[in-house]
Write a protein that holds these residues in place. Structure first.
Motif, PDB file in Angstrom:
ATOM      1  N   LYS A 116     -21.725  23.969-150.427  1.00  0.00           N
ATOM      2  CA  LYS A 116     -21.265  22.901-151.504  1.00  0.00           C
ATOM      3  C   LYS A 116     -22.523  21.912-151.597  1.00  0.00           C
ATOM      4  O   LYS A 116     -22.783  21.596-152.602  1.00  0.00           O
TER       5      LYS A 116
ATOM      6  N   ALA B 203     -26.454  11.529-153.696  1.00  0.00           N
ATOM      7  CA  ALA B 203     -27.507  12.638-154.145  1.00  0.00           C
ATOM      8  C   ALA B 203     -28.076  12.737-152.611  1.00  0.00           C
ATOM      9  O   ALA B 203     -28.330  12.001-151.736  1.00  0.00           O
TER      10      ALA B 203
ATOM     11  N   ASN C  58     -30.375  16.122-150.614  1.00  0.00           N
ATOM     12  CA  ASN C  58     -31.166  17.326-150.553  1.00  0.00           C
ATOM     13  C   ASN C  58     -31.381  17.994-149.043  1.00  0.00           C
ATOM     14  O   ASN C  58     -31.975  16.983-148.434  1.00  0.00           O
TER      15      ASN C  58
ATOM     16  N   LEU D  80     -19.882   9.367-152.893  1.00  0.00           N
ATOM     17  CA  LEU D  80     -20.858  10.601-153.049  1.00  0.00           C
ATOM     18  C   LEU D  80     -22.183  10.016-153.297  1.00  0.00           C
ATOM     19  O   LEU D  80     -22.439   9.003-154.145  1.00  0.00           O
TER      20      LEU D  80
ATOM     21  N   ARG E 135     -25.450  22.040-150.652  1.00  0.00           N
ATOM     22  CA  ARG E 135     -26.757  22.970-150.983  1.00  0.00           C
ATOM     23  C   ARG E 135     -26.694  23.108-152.425  1.00  0.00           C
ATOM     24  O   ARG E 135     -27.698  22.832-153.287  1.00  0.00           O
ATOM     25  N   LYS E 136     -25.640  23.684-152.953  1.00  0.00           N
ATOM     26  CA  LYS E 136     -25.414  23.834-154.398  1.00  0.00           C
ATOM     27  C   LYS E 136     -25.521  22.641-155.138  1.00  0.00           C
ATOM     28  O   LYS E 136     -26.218  22.511-156.465  1.00  0.00           O
ATOM     29  N   GLU E 137     -24.648  21.413-154.991  1.00  0.00           N
ATOM     30  CA  GLU E 137     -24.740  20.377-155.693  1.00  0.00           C
ATOM     31  C   GLU E 137     -25.750  19.172-155.410  1.00  0.00           C
ATOM     32  O   GLU E 137     -25.651  18.426-156.444  1.00  0.00           O
ATOM     33  N   ASN E 138     -26.286  19.518-154.242  1.00  0.00           N
ATOM     34  CA  ASN E 138     -27.318  18.507-154.055  1.00  0.00           C
ATOM     35  C   ASN E 138     -26.753  17.121-153.925  1.00  0.00           C
ATOM     36  O   ASN E 138     -27.347  16.119-154.137  1.00  0.00           O
ATOM     37  N   SER E 139     -25.727  17.164-153.421  1.00  0.00           N
ATOM     38  CA  SER E 139     -24.802  16.140-153.219  1.00  0.00           C
ATOM     39  C   SER E 139     -23.962  15.860-151.910  1.00  0.00           C
ATOM     40  O   SER E 139     -23.622  17.092-151.445  1.00  0.00           O
TER      41      SER E 139
END
Length: 477
Positions: free
Chosen positions: A94, A110, A112, A108, A96-100
């Motif tokens: 999750k 940001a 990477n 929440l 990796r996919k959402e970069n959060s």
């Protein structure tokens, strides 16, 4: 006044997630402590960016040990004792996919993984396993904190702010112990066994009910890891394509015996053939099973580390299914109290970190712990129990840590089997010996282990820069 930190049996036998106590469990705990620091400073809600720097051994073998994954799980607010391990992969995917990243499940950010987790080959001065968390706040200020994972899931800061509190607890122990000679002296003066002395110290920290509940949890996790490992087939993750061996080994050993849970499994094993070769295979199977679970980010007990998590439970299981079919929780309790105390002697006098001392500090210590615990249950005196611990470590001195591809698989898994077999052998030798005539006291082998650790080349201290780690490549596998 001489001061040393208080070390409980629950410090030496901790429930956690694999594959490494120093590279996985420690960084996970460090991330949790960093969140606690942010909250204590009153700046948690102001965080707008997080960055993680991994140094030295945490960097060199970090990917193979899932250091980055463990750190992120800690930042997410998960606990290694209670987290559903089936959620580990989805949680990381999750991010990796959402970069959060949802910091502590509340904030929440940001994030990477590729750029916000940095692997630095540089070693920090204080300890080979160093890491620094950096937080950027929305008011333009920054907050950073460094931690050091010193083995067995223990995490410290350079200034050791908690050390004085632990030292005070130690001084309040009924029987403060730093060396094996002191432990034996208490046993003689009080006419008590090692487990009775250790239990009195534990009672100064927690109630009898808490001690029993904690040790039952430790044993249940050990048993569960053996059961899961023996009933799971396939290939271990990481790229080495290591086949799980405990599944087929177990199938051949258990035969047609029927059971439906771990407790019934113990009874079923007791009904199987127990010739010498079968005993060797059973002990190896138990050890393999735990460390195959460990290598798969499963839940195990540090004993004293994750990489050596299979040795102690394998010997405990040996006692239950081979030596004493009437064994009870009280027997297991005695074993764990003795084993935990022996482990603490090595931590106080040397190290239980492979990054500091090579694999002698992990498998060697676990073998010594298991040897002492088994000797006690087989009727050995306190002197014989500590003699068994010394014998076990004496024949692990100089053992290097050179994991191929930085994974806790080769040669790590097999070493747990060898450590368990050596522990059983050491116990039998000690039981047949006059411990008063032992040539090498336990304290001397601990000192020697530490001297050996300091002399060992860093290539052989969990850096994957020497030995098997460079002689065997992924292409060979």
């Amino acid at each position: 006044m001489r001061k040393i930190e208080c070390i409980s049996v629950f410090d030496m036998l901790k429930v956690g997630v694999g594959p490494s106590s120093s590279h996985t469990l420690g960084p996970w705990r460090a991330a949790q402590r960093f969140i606690a620091e942010l909250k204590k400073k009153g700046c948690f809600d102001q965080v707008e960016k997080i960055h993680i720097d991994l140094y030295g051994s945490l960097s060199l073998t970090g990917r193979g040990h899932a250091t980055d994954i463990a750190t992120l799980l800690g930042l997410l607010g998960h606990d290694p004792v209670t987290m559903n391990i089936n959620l580990i992969e989805p949680e990381i995917e999750k991010i990796r996919k959402e970069n959060s990243l949802l910091l502590n499940g509340e904030l929440l950010l940001a994030f990477n993984i590729e750029s916000d987790v940095k692997f630095n080959r540089k070693f920090l001065e204080f300890h080979p396993n160093g890491m620094t968390f950096r937080a950027k706040l929305n008011n333009g200020k920054k907050y950073s904190s460094s931690f050091y994972s010193i083995g067995g899931g223990f995490v410290v800061k350079k200034e050791r702010k908690n050390a004085s509190k632990k030292m005070q607890s130690f001084l309040e122990f009924p029987f403060p112990i730093e060396k094996a000679t002191e432990l034996l002296q208490y046993c003689k003066e009080q006419n008590m066994s090692i487990s009775e002395v250790v239990l009195e110290n534990e009672r100064s920290l927690r109630s009898e009910e808490e001690i029993d509940a904690g040790l039952r949890q430790v044993w249940n996790v050990m048993l569960e890891s053996m059961y899961i490992g023996c009933h799971t087939e396939g290939t271990l993750p990481g790229g080495l394509n290591v086949k799980r061996r405990s599944f087929e080994m177990h199938q051949r050993l258990i035969g047609d015996e029927q059971y439906s849970n771990a407790e019934e499994w113990i009874t079923a094993i007791r009904r199987t053939e127990v010739k010498f070769r079968q005993i060797l295979k059973w002990v190896s199977c138990f050890a393999f099973s735990v460390n195959e679970v460990n290598a798969s980010l499963g839940r195990v007990v540090t004993a004293p580390t994750n990489g050596s998590a299979g040795t102690v439970p394998a010997v405990m299981m040996y006692y239950m299914v081979i030596e004493n079919h009437e064994a009870t929780f009280e027997d297991l309790k005695r074993f764990m109290l003795v084993a935990g105390e022996v482990g603490s002697l090595f931590k106080k006098g040397a190290t239980i970190s492979a990054a500091m001392g090579g694999c002698q500090a992990e498998i060697g210590v676990s073998s010594a712990m298991a040897a002492a615990g088994l000797t006690d249950l087989l009727g050995g005196t306190p002197e014989q129990s500590l003699m068994a611990a010394e014998i076990a470590m004496e024949h692990h001195l100089g053992l290097t840590c050179d994991p191929i591809a930085g994974l806790v698989q080769v040669p790590c898994i097999e070493r747990n089997s060898m450590g368990a077999i050596k522990a059983i052998n050491a116990a039998e030798i000690a039981l047949e010996s006059d411990a008063s005539k032992a040539k090498v006291p336990l304290d001397k082998v601990i000192e020697t282990m530490w001297d050996t650790a300091k002399d060992m080349n860093s290539k052989y201290k969990e850096t994957s820069e020497g030995g098997l780690a460079v002689k065997v490549s992924l292409s060979d596998c």
